[in-house]
Design a protein around this motif. Structure first.
Motif, short mmCIF file in Angstrom:
data_model
loop_
_atom_site.label_atom_id
_atom_site.label_comp_id
_atom_site.label_asym_id
_atom_site.label_seq_id
_atom_site.Cartn_x
_atom_site.Cartn_y
_atom_site.Cartn_z
N ASP A 67 -12.60 19.21 -14.98
CA ASP A 67 -13.69 20.06 -15.45
C ASP A 67 -14.27 20.91 -14.32
O ASP A 67 -14.09 20.61 -13.12
CB ASP A 67 -14.80 19.20 -16.05
N TYR A 88 -25.85 25.97 -29.42
CA TYR A 88 -25.78 24.63 -28.85
C TYR A 88 -26.59 23.64 -29.67
O TYR A 88 -27.66 23.98 -30.20
CB TYR A 88 -26.31 24.62 -27.41
N SER A 106 -9.94 22.25 -19.92
CA SER A 106 -11.03 21.58 -19.22
C SER A 106 -12.38 22.11 -19.70
O SER A 106 -12.49 23.22 -20.21
CB SER A 106 -10.90 21.78 -17.71
N GLU A 107 -13.42 21.29 -19.53
CA GLU A 107 -14.77 21.68 -19.95
C GLU A 107 -15.54 22.29 -18.79
O GLU A 107 -15.21 22.08 -17.61
CB GLU A 107 -15.52 20.48 -20.51
N THR A 129 -25.04 20.78 -26.08
CA THR A 129 -23.63 20.60 -26.37
C THR A 129 -23.19 21.75 -27.28
O THR A 129 -23.76 21.95 -28.35
CB THR A 129 -23.37 19.25 -27.05
N LYS A 130 -22.19 22.48 -26.85
CA LYS A 130 -21.77 23.66 -27.58
C LYS A 130 -21.24 23.29 -28.95
O LYS A 130 -20.45 22.35 -29.10
CB LYS A 130 -20.70 24.40 -26.78
N ARG A 186 -17.82 22.51 -12.80
CA ARG A 186 -19.29 22.39 -12.82
C ARG A 186 -19.92 23.71 -12.40
O ARG A 186 -19.52 24.31 -11.41
CB ARG A 186 -19.75 21.27 -11.88
N ARG A 208 -10.92 27.19 -12.93
CA ARG A 208 -10.11 26.32 -13.79
C ARG A 208 -8.73 26.10 -13.19
O ARG A 208 -8.18 24.99 -13.23
CB ARG A 208 -10.00 26.92 -15.19
N ARG A 238 -19.35 22.38 -17.27
CA ARG A 238 -20.51 21.50 -17.38
C ARG A 238 -21.59 21.88 -16.37
O ARG A 238 -21.31 22.40 -15.29
CB ARG A 238 -20.07 20.05 -17.13
N ASP A 258 -19.81 24.36 -21.91
CA ASP A 258 -19.58 23.41 -22.99
C ASP A 258 -20.69 22.37 -23.09
O ASP A 258 -21.06 21.94 -24.18
CB ASP A 258 -18.24 22.70 -22.79
N TYR A 259 -21.21 21.95 -21.94
CA TYR A 259 -22.24 20.91 -21.91
C TYR A 259 -23.18 21.20 -20.75
O TYR A 259 -22.72 21.48 -19.63
CB TYR A 259 -21.62 19.53 -21.73
N GLN A 295 -19.01 23.30 -32.14
CA GLN A 295 -17.58 23.51 -32.31
C GLN A 295 -17.30 24.46 -33.48
O GLN A 295 -18.05 24.54 -34.41
CB GLN A 295 -16.88 22.17 -32.55
#
Length: 214
Positions: A146, A194, A2-3, A211-212, A148, A139, A5, A166-167, A214
Motif C-alpha cells: 500500500d 466515503y 494496492s490501497e 472508507t471509500k 501512505r 505504486r 491510505r 481508499d482509507y 465501492q
C-alpha cells in the motif's frame, strides 16, 4: 491493486492540520506539538523510540495501523522541510540519517532535486507532477504494498478531492488553532464518496475514519 491510505493525521477542532509560521525551529508553526501529543504518548510511538510505557486503548490501536503493509509514502514539500529548504543542498529532512519511513518516499515539490538515499531503506525522490502521476510512481515502487499519503494537509486534501484515497484516519484534537493550513476546504461532498465513522476516546481525541464507497 494496492490501497492508498492516510493514518494518524491530526487536525484541530477548527480543521487546521498545521499552524501558521512554519520554520526550522517550528515544524508545525504556532501549533507546536499540540496536534501530535496523543500520538507521541502511545505505546506504539514509545516502542519506535525504544522507550518503555505509553498509552494503550483506542489511541494506541489507531496508532499501530500506521506502518503495516506500507510500501511507499507520498508527502508534500512542507512536510519534508521548512520554507526555503530547496535552497539548501544539504537539507535531507527533519529526521536525521535514519528516517522512520524505511520505504521509498516521494516528495511533491515545484523544485525537484536528485534522489537522496538514507539509512534504513528510506530513499527520498522529488517530483514536480500531479497527484495521480505521483501515485502511479509510488505504486510501482511499493511493489504491490500500500501507499501512505503522509501529509501535510494540502497534500491530503488534494488526494481526497480527486478520490484517490481508499482509507483515511483523521484524529481530531480538542484544540483551536485559528490559523494555519486547513484540511477540509472545498471537500463539502466528501460524505457522498466515503463512509465516515467516528470513535471518541477518554483523551479527548475523536478518530474519524473515511472508507471509500465501492
Amino acid at each position: 491493486m494496492s490501497e492508498v491510505r492516510v493514518h494518524n493525521f491530526s487536525i484541530s477542532l477548527d480543521g487546521f492540520g498545521t499552524g501558521e509560521g512554519q520554520a526550522l525551529d517550528a515544524p508545525f508553526g504556532h501549533a507546536g506539538e499540540r496536534l501530535h501529543e496523543w500520538f507521541v504518548g502511545t505505546r506504539f510511538f514509545h516502542a519506535m523510540d525504544d522507550l518503555p510505557g505509553g498509552t494503550l486503548g483506542a489511541d494506541n490501536a489507531f496508532a499501530e495501523e500506521h506502518n503495516p503493509g506500507i510500501g511507499a509514502e507520498i508527502m508534500g514539500a512542507g512536510k519534508f522541510g521548512p520554507p526555503g529548504w530547496q535552497d539548501d543542498p544539504d537539507w535531507k529532512g527533519w529526521w536525521g540519517p535514519n528516517p522512520p519511513y524505511h520505504t521509498p518516499v516521494f516528495v511533491l515539490t515545484h523544485r525537484p532535486r536528485p534522489s537522496i538515499e538514507m539509512e534504513g531503506g528510506t530513499t527520498f525522490h522529488f517530483l514536480d507532477t500531479t497527484p495521480a502521476e505521483a501515485l502511479a510512481q509510488a505504486r510501482t515502487a511499493a511493489d504491490g504494498a500500500d501507499v501512505r499519503i503522509g501529509g501535510g494537509p494540502t497534500v491530503v486534501r488534494n488526494y481526497l478531492a480527486e478520490g484517490l484515497i481508499d482509507y483515511a484516519h483523521i484524529a481530531v484534537v480538542p484544540i483551536l488553532l485559528g490559523r494555519g493550513v486547513r484540511l477540509w476546504d472545498n471537500l463539502e461532498s466528501l460524505n457522498h464518496t466515503y463512509n465516515i465513522e467516528s470513535v471518541s476516546t477518554p483523551t479527548g481525541i475523536t478518530h474519524l475514519t473515511f472508507t471509500k464507497n465501492q
